[in-house]
Design a protein around this motif. Structure first.
Motif: not given
Length: 305
Positions: A282-298
């Motif tokens: 449907d055109g939706t997408g996400w980019w996942l990377r190892a460093g994103q695990r520190w984004r605790f506020w999300r």
């Protein structure tokens, strides 16, 4: 896809998110998606999704020629049009298209059904053949003028008459389709199939016209799929040294999000710094990377759709 990373280590091709409606991601995956980078919305549909990962020269989408090369190896000789077997059921308002291509035909059944169609299409200058029971082809003159044909995903489940081509060229193809339907309706193979509780082949789906592209380039080097169009594109791209690194994994056939998650987690563990892209149809997408695990506020992603 638009503004996606130039070369993720792994990309997962996924169906539209609505297929997973009501299926919540697990807490761990919900956290991963909540902390991931959302990619800009891209065009929806199978064609647009595959074009995000493959580039054709000259530009276009000649699926018939692409899969013909995969199926028979002779696509360079002509332009091609798919004429896939279809099952249409009349209803109160028209004719509902219930199946295209995958009707469980044996090679012998496909050959027998194509036999009476050969004079019809041969006399019109479009020889028909069925190298694979689910994929039938018309060989076209390179300069053949064709109307616009609707892709199978637009026709399937809808009224056939809403998708027939119009205009002067369209009239010719509507007449050919009508004659083909008469020949198929009276065919002994269909009588046997109906008696056995199997769907008959009582129509054709014209689509995918064009010539084999001169060059196909893939963004990622390896492709894991059982889907014919994607497999054919991948084979053509292997001939080009410019093909990039990384892997493209086709999960569009999955219907349960619980079947996607283990593959997602495994792929992310293997992706390294380049990361993992989730590309939904449907055109939706996400980019996942190892460093994103520190984004605790999300916050975790509550639902896919």
């Amino acid at each position: 896809m638009a503004d996606a990373p130039a070369g993720p280590a792994i990309a997962l091709l996924l169906p539209e998110r609505r297929r997973f409606a009501g299926q919540a991601p697990s807490p761990a995956v919900a956290r991963l998606l909540g902390r991931a980078d959302a990619l800009p919305p891209a065009q929806a549909g199978e064609r647009a999704q595959l074009q995000r990962w493959f580039e054709l020269f000259p530009r276009g989408w000649p699926v018939a020629a692409i899969t013909r090369q995969h199926d028979a190896g002779d696509a360079g000789l002509h332009a091609w049009l798919r004429a896939d077997p279809a099952y249409v059921r009349p209803d109160m308002t028209g004719a509902r298209v219930l199946a295209i291509g995958e009707l469980g035909l044996s090679p012998a059944e496909a050959e027998a059904l194509v036999q009476p169609l050969r004079p019809l299409f041969g006399d019109a200058g479009f020889p028909i053949s069925a190298p694979v029971p689910s994929r039938w082809y018309l060989a076209l003159p390179v300069d053949a003028r064709l109307p616009d044909f609707a892709p199978p995903e637009a026709v399937l489940g809808d009224d056939l008459f809403l998708h027939l081509p119009d205009g002067p060229e369209g009239r010719r193809w509507r007449a050919l389709l009508n004659e083909a339907q008469v020949l198929l309706h009276n065919h002994p193979v269909n009588q046997t199939r109906v008696a056995a509780g199997k769907p008959p082949v009582n129509s054709l789906c014209f689509w995918g016209a064009g010539r084999l592209p001169d060059h196909v380039r893939a963004r990622l080097r390896t492709v894991a799929t059982d889907e014919p169009t994607l497999a054919a594109l991948a084979r053509l791209a292997q001939a080009n040294p410019g093909t990039g690194e990384g892997r493209l994994l086709d999960l569009r056939h999955l219907r349960e999000w619980s079947a996607v998650e283990p593959r997602l987690v495994e792929a992310l563990a293997q992706a390294g710094e380049a990361g993992l892209v989730l590309d939904f149809a449907d055109g939706t997408g996400w980019w996942l990377r190892a460093g994103q695990r520190w984004r605790f506020w999300r916050r975790p992603l509550a639902a896919l759709a």
